[in-house]
Enzyme design. Structure first.
Site, PDB file in Angstrom:
ATOM      1  N   HIS A 121    -161.699   9.734  44.602  1.00 35.41           N
ATOM      2  CA  HIS A 121    -162.838  10.150  45.416  1.00 35.41           C
ATOM      3  C   HIS A 121    -163.593  11.227  44.621  1.00 35.41           C
ATOM      4  O   HIS A 121    -162.981  11.937  43.825  1.00 35.41           O
ATOM      5  CB  HIS A 121    -162.270  10.740  46.718  1.00 35.41           C
ATOM      6  CG  HIS A 121    -163.285  11.056  47.760  1.00 35.41           C
ATOM      7  ND1 HIS A 121    -164.044  12.194  47.738  1.00 35.41           N
ATOM      8  CD2 HIS A 121    -163.647  10.378  48.876  1.00 35.41           C
ATOM      9  CE1 HIS A 121    -164.834  12.210  48.806  1.00 35.41           C
ATOM     10  NE2 HIS A 121    -164.616  11.121  49.511  1.00 35.41           N
ATOM     11  N   ASP A 198    -154.358  14.258  45.796  1.00 29.69           N
ATOM     12  CA  ASP A 198    -155.359  14.186  46.857  1.00 29.69           C
ATOM     13  C   ASP A 198    -154.724  13.361  47.979  1.00 29.69           C
ATOM     14  O   ASP A 198    -154.627  12.138  47.882  1.00 29.69           O
ATOM     15  CB  ASP A 198    -156.628  13.523  46.318  1.00 29.69           C
ATOM     16  CG  ASP A 198    -157.612  13.163  47.423  1.00 29.69           C
ATOM     17  OD1 ASP A 198    -157.328  13.467  48.604  1.00 29.69           O
ATOM     18  OD2 ASP A 198    -158.661  12.573  47.105  1.00 29.69           O
ATOM     19  N   GLN A 201    -155.962  10.372  52.279  1.00 32.04           N
ATOM     20  CA  GLN A 201    -155.596   9.115  52.946  1.00 32.04           C
ATOM     21  C   GLN A 201    -154.087   9.012  53.109  1.00 32.04           C
ATOM     22  O   GLN A 201    -153.611   8.271  53.970  1.00 32.04           O
ATOM     23  CB  GLN A 201    -156.113   7.915  52.133  1.00 32.04           C
ATOM     24  CG  GLN A 201    -157.607   7.908  51.885  1.00 32.04           C
ATOM     25  CD  GLN A 201    -158.413   7.804  53.163  1.00 32.04           C
ATOM     26  OE1 GLN A 201    -157.942   7.279  54.176  1.00 32.04           O
ATOM     27  NE2 GLN A 201    -159.631   8.319  53.141  1.00 32.04           N
ATOM     28  N   LYS A 224    -159.010  13.618  59.274  1.00 30.88           N
ATOM     29  CA  LYS A 224    -158.571  12.223  59.121  1.00 30.88           C
ATOM     30  C   LYS A 224    -157.194  12.024  59.761  1.00 30.88           C
ATOM     31  O   LYS A 224    -156.662  10.926  59.790  1.00 30.88           O
ATOM     32  CB  LYS A 224    -158.492  11.858  57.638  1.00 30.88           C
ATOM     33  CG  LYS A 224    -159.842  11.863  56.915  1.00 30.88           C
ATOM     34  CD  LYS A 224    -159.675  11.302  55.522  1.00 30.88           C
ATOM     35  CE  LYS A 224    -160.705  11.750  54.525  1.00 30.88           C
ATOM     36  NZ  LYS A 224    -162.078  11.383  54.776  1.00 30.88           N
ATOM     37  N   CYS A 362    -167.910   7.364  48.235  1.00 25.89           N
ATOM     38  CA  CYS A 362    -167.674   8.494  47.324  1.00 25.89           C
ATOM     39  C   CYS A 362    -166.795   8.084  46.144  1.00 25.89           C
ATOM     40  O   CYS A 362    -166.039   8.916  45.619  1.00 25.89           O
ATOM     41  CB  CYS A 362    -167.066   9.695  48.049  1.00 25.89           C
ATOM     42  SG  CYS A 362    -168.117  10.321  49.339  1.00 25.89           S
TER      43      CYS A 362
END
Lengths: 405, 154
Positions: A121, A198, A201, A224, A362
């Protein structure tokens, strides 16, 4: 586990969206909020509000305790060793910027190499790009294979003697590939390389165990994760957070301030300058409790079933082409339809109450690699059902009809 | 909301087979535009003669049916007009897409107006207005020789 019961905990599904029932397939972008989270924000502002960590009055002390309770809940949820390894930020973006900025100040040197992947991302690329500009570090990209995965072998191939840091996504927001983070970390650490993950998700959809993953940093996006916006979590190993310099200066992060010298506060205050997103932090405790009440194993099972079902459905649909086919896949179905641009798909699906995302999500590097300007993406959350995916498929058929396909 | 109004046959047809989707080799003015949020991009090329009449206009780029159809119809209408007329048509189009119920330009005949009005369905979809207007803003930028890329927000 009764999904319809769980769905009832989300007030938004009682709403009609342009006269339709909402088929929300945009959770990779942001998840909907359960009532307990919304109510907690309201309750805090209505009955308990005070700033935290400063005043000594009753409300301030009570609010500080609530705020710190969430820190402990997060620590337990992700199995971090120490409570002070949990830093609240304004989002995962800020968490990644914090890591890049502070490592850039005191650890990375000119000529050092940072290895990221083509799946990243923008928020796990641009902060490193800043260091490419300011410190002349080099950024290398691990490449995806045919299935849209990043393998351990590819990472190994791209490591050079100058690689000092690897920063990777846990779960791709486009191909859905789940990266072998534990194995990558083992390999990296054996070569003295730091690992940043990261987890935007990963955190809402996977079982998290920081001590098992052993990565050095892990960034989480709370919105999220069925939580409020404006809030992120940075997990960082204590030795790093102690060693690195502060990120932002201001109130709350200092120890002593004199005209000629300043000393900084202890962890975690050192990284929490200014008034934090207090209500969001306190409400996020409810998001964790909500996920715990379902059980992350159940979440993972349900979402894996949905993805398998959706994948089969879309594979059978002529002219729909799925992006990526990873063996280890999270709840993301990205696709293109030959002859229909993703924005047109999204507009037409929206007419049926089906909310998806269209664009490059993104991830321009990845879309360039795939040689497509944009894609359509349906992503699932705990509240989705197979009927939602049936509706997605039906609306895609309507889209094809409008475009005479 | 009405999808049929948005995706009229003429839009779908222009979207599928855009006119003037090429590069005018001997262009003397050009400009680029992009929509950073969607990734849509367009490059408009103009060939103006000494009387500032558009002898040729073409575009390159990629985008949704709305943006491709809009650029296609635009290039069709602008060819043969002079700079002054063309700018007036752009202003009229942008006014119509944003608020005016009809086109008012005296530089368009009824057929041309009908063609252009096929894009009016976009009005009901605020998020898509920028798709329809990107090439038009870029055309102005080409006339004015702005070196900076046009970025369309809503």
């Amino acid at each position: 586990m009764n999904i319809n019961q769980i769905k009832k905990e989300f007030p938004i599904f009682d709403e009609k969206i342009q006269n339709n029932d909402l088929v929300y397939l945009d959770s990779a972008n942001s998840s909907q909020k359960p009532k307990v989270v919304v109510d907690r924000i309201n309750e805090f502002y209505t009955k308990q509000f005070s700033n935290v960590g400063r005043s000594v009055h009753y409300l301030a002390v009570a609010a500080t305790n609530l705020y710190e309770n969430t820190r402990t809940s997060v620590q337990k949820y992700i199995n971090a060793k120490d409570k002070n390894e949990i830093v609240f930020t304004k989002g995962a973006t800020e968490a990644l910027n914090l890591v890049a900025n502070t490592l850039g100040q005191s650890y990375l040197q000119e000529g050092d190499e940072v290895l990221i992947t083509e799946l990243e991302h923008h928020s796990n690329y641009v902060p490193w790009h800043f260091l490419r500009k300011s410190k002349n570090i080099k950024i290398n990209f691990a490449e995806i294979n045919e299935e849209g995965e990043i393998t351990l072998e590819e990472i190994e191939k791209k490591i050079t003697p100058k690689t000092r840091l690897i920063s990777i996504t846990h779960l791709s927001n486009v191909t859905g590939a789940i990266l072998p983070v534990k194995e990558i970390t083992q390999l990296a650490h054996s070569k003295g390389i730091i690992v940043v993950v990261d987890g935007c998700q990963g955190a809402p959809h996977l079982k998290l165990d920081m001590q098992e993953l052993d990565c050095d940093f892990y960034a989480i996006s709370c919105h999220k994760m069925y939580g409020p916006t404006g809030l992120g979590v940075l997990y960082g190993k204590k030795k790093w957070l102690e060693e690195l310099p502060p990120y932002q200066g201001g109130g709350g992060m200092i120890n002593e301030v004199k005209k000629d010298r300043i000393s900084y506060g202890e962890l975690p205050n050192k990284y929490e300058a200014g008034t934090m997103a207090t209500a969001q932090v306190i409400a996020f405790d409810q998001s964790i409790k909500f996920l715990e009440s379902i059980g992350i194993e159940n979440v993972m099972k349900h979402e894996a079933d949905l993805v398998e079902y959706g994948q089969e459905l879309l594979q059978k649909n002529n002219s729909v082409k799925l992006i990526g086919n990873p063996k280890n896949k999270g709840g993301v179905l990205s696709f293109v339809i030959e002859g229909v641009h993703p924005h047109d798909i999204a507009t037409i699906l929206d007419e049926d109450g089906v909310a998806i995302r269209a664009g490059h999500h993104c991830c321009q590097i990845l879309h360039d690699k795939l040689n497509i300007p944009a894609s359509a993406r349906a992503s699932v959350g705990i509240y989705n059902t197979k009927e939602d995916l049936d509706q997605l498929n039906e609306s895609i058929n309507n889209c094809k009809k409008i475009f005479n396909l | 909301m009405n999808l049929k109004e948005l995706y009229q046959e003429i839009i779908l047809e222009h979207g599928k087979n855009p006119r003037n989707l090429r590069k005018t080799e001997d262009f003397n003015k050009d400009a680029k535009g992009n929509n950073p949020l969607c990734g849509d991009n367009v490059h408009v090329y103009l060939k103006l003669n000494g009387q500032k009449i558009v002898e040729d206009i073409s575009f390159e780029g990629s985008g949704c049916a709305i943006s491709m159809a809009s650029a296609s119809i635009m290039t069709d209408l602008i060819k043969g007009k002079n700079e002054h007329e063309a700018k007036e048509i752009v202003e009229d189009f942008l006014g119509m897409i944003k608020e005016n119920p009809e086109l008012m330009s005296e530089n368009l005949d009824e057929d041309e107006k009908t063609k252009l009005m096929s894009l009016s369905g976009v009005k009901q979809y605020p998020m898509r207005v920028k798709c329809a207007t990107l090439s038009w803003h870029t055309l102005i930028s080409a006339f004015d020789e702005n070196k900076e890329e046009v970025k369309t927000e809503n």
